[in-house]
Design an enzyme around this catalytic site. Structure first.
Site: not given
Ligand code: HSE
Length: 311
Positions: A131, A186
């Site tokens: 990640e 992201t």
């Molecule tokens: N919890 C993370 C976010 C998940 O909201 O940035 C990213 O997929």
């Protein structure tokens, strides 16, 4: 590493997931029954290579799966070349845990290949490096859901501690996911979040999170839908998904019990106890009305990663 490499082939599946599940920023996750990534790991090779199908042209050493698999191998002093074929059911950058599915599948496959028993928390730790490679942040909500399945909660990050309510203990509901043709990394979606959140917004989310867990335990689908709100991340992210409000309105008018952004977006999702097709169509049309192509699918909560074959 010679003697320690006891398996020459391992095949694993790892599901898509919805991070945050409304109010649980970086904490809640929901594994989906479909789609899944299929990870095939072959050990008897001279050079490490990761290929994706379809070909997303990700250099091997920049692939989240490389970081996760290598973390497992190095931690167990078993650094060896490997070949990995990842058949992507989960499109990268869509907001339904693509890098998490690949990372968890890769970590699990490597642990199996080198015949090392790892605790779920250790697999999650290794997968979080995937990640980090993909988004710059080692959040563990998607990887926890992809590994354990069902509805998952991160109760501590350091040390890692997580739990899952498995799909068979969850109430029956459909999850309708819409993937608009919008590129949203992201990394970008996290960069817009402020360092400080107003106290009243945090309090709202505390209420929503507590009620969400109670609603899940009580199998109260309508309250689950009601809790799909977020005062912590969504207000800052909504503008990155053009048409968010219109799509939400369309989903709720078509009968959805709740609606939210999936993880960091751009995917959005709704939950419903019936009428999934109408809701999916309404969400697609609402994105199209704003000029964005959109794909949708209907699924439900599903199991976590599974070892399918060992050779
Ligand atoms: N919890 C993370 C976010 C998940 O909201 O940035 C990213 O997929």
């Amino acid at each position: 590493m010679g003697e320690r490499c006891l398996r020459s082939f391992v095949k694993v599946s790892a599901p898509a997931s919805i991070a945050n599940f409304g109010p649980g920023f970086d904490t809640f996750g929901l594994a989906l029954e479909e789609p899944k990534d299929i990870i095939e790991l072959t050990m008897d090779v001279y050079e490490t290579e990761i290929e994706t199908v379809p070909d997303y042209s990700i250099p091997t050493k920049k692939n989240a799966a490389y970081a996760a698999a290598s973390a497992v191998a190095w931690r167990n002093k078993a650094a060896v070349p490997f070949h990995m074929k990842i058949t992507k059911g989960v499109r990268p950058g869509s907001g339904i845990g693509s890098s998490a599915a690949s990372s968890v599948g890769a970590a699990l496959a490597m642990a199996e290949a080198i015949e090392i028993k790892m605790k779920p928390e250790e697999i999650i730790q290794a997968s979080s490096l995937g990640e980090k490679m993909a988004s710059g942040s080692a959040h563990i909500d998607n990887v926890t859901a992809a590994l354990l399945g069902g509805f998952t909660v991160v109760n501590s990050r350091n040390p890692i501690s997580v739990f899952s309510i498995p799909p068979e203990d969850l109430p029956q509901f459909s999850v309708i996911v819409a993937l608009p043709d919008i590129v949203l990394e992201t990394r970008k979606s996290r960069s817009v979040l402020p360092k400080e959140i107003p106290l009243e917004d945090v309090v709202e989310n505390l209420s929503l999170c507590s009620t969400m867990v109670h609603a899940i335990m009580q199998k109260d689908v309508s309250r689950i839908g009601n809790c799909l709100k977020d005062h912590v991340a969504l207000p800052y992210r909504k503008s990155l998904v053009p048409g968010y409000d219109r799509v939400q309105k369309a989903a709720l008018e078509a009968g959805a019990l709740g609606f939210s952004l999936s993880g960091a977006g751009p995917a959005v999702f709704a939950v419903a106890d019936s009428g999934g097709k109408e809701i999916a169509k309404a969400m697609e049309n609402a994105f199209k009305a704003g000029g964005f192509k959109c794909q949708s699918f209907i699924t439900r909560p599903g199991r976590g990663a599974e070892i399918l074959e060992v050779g």
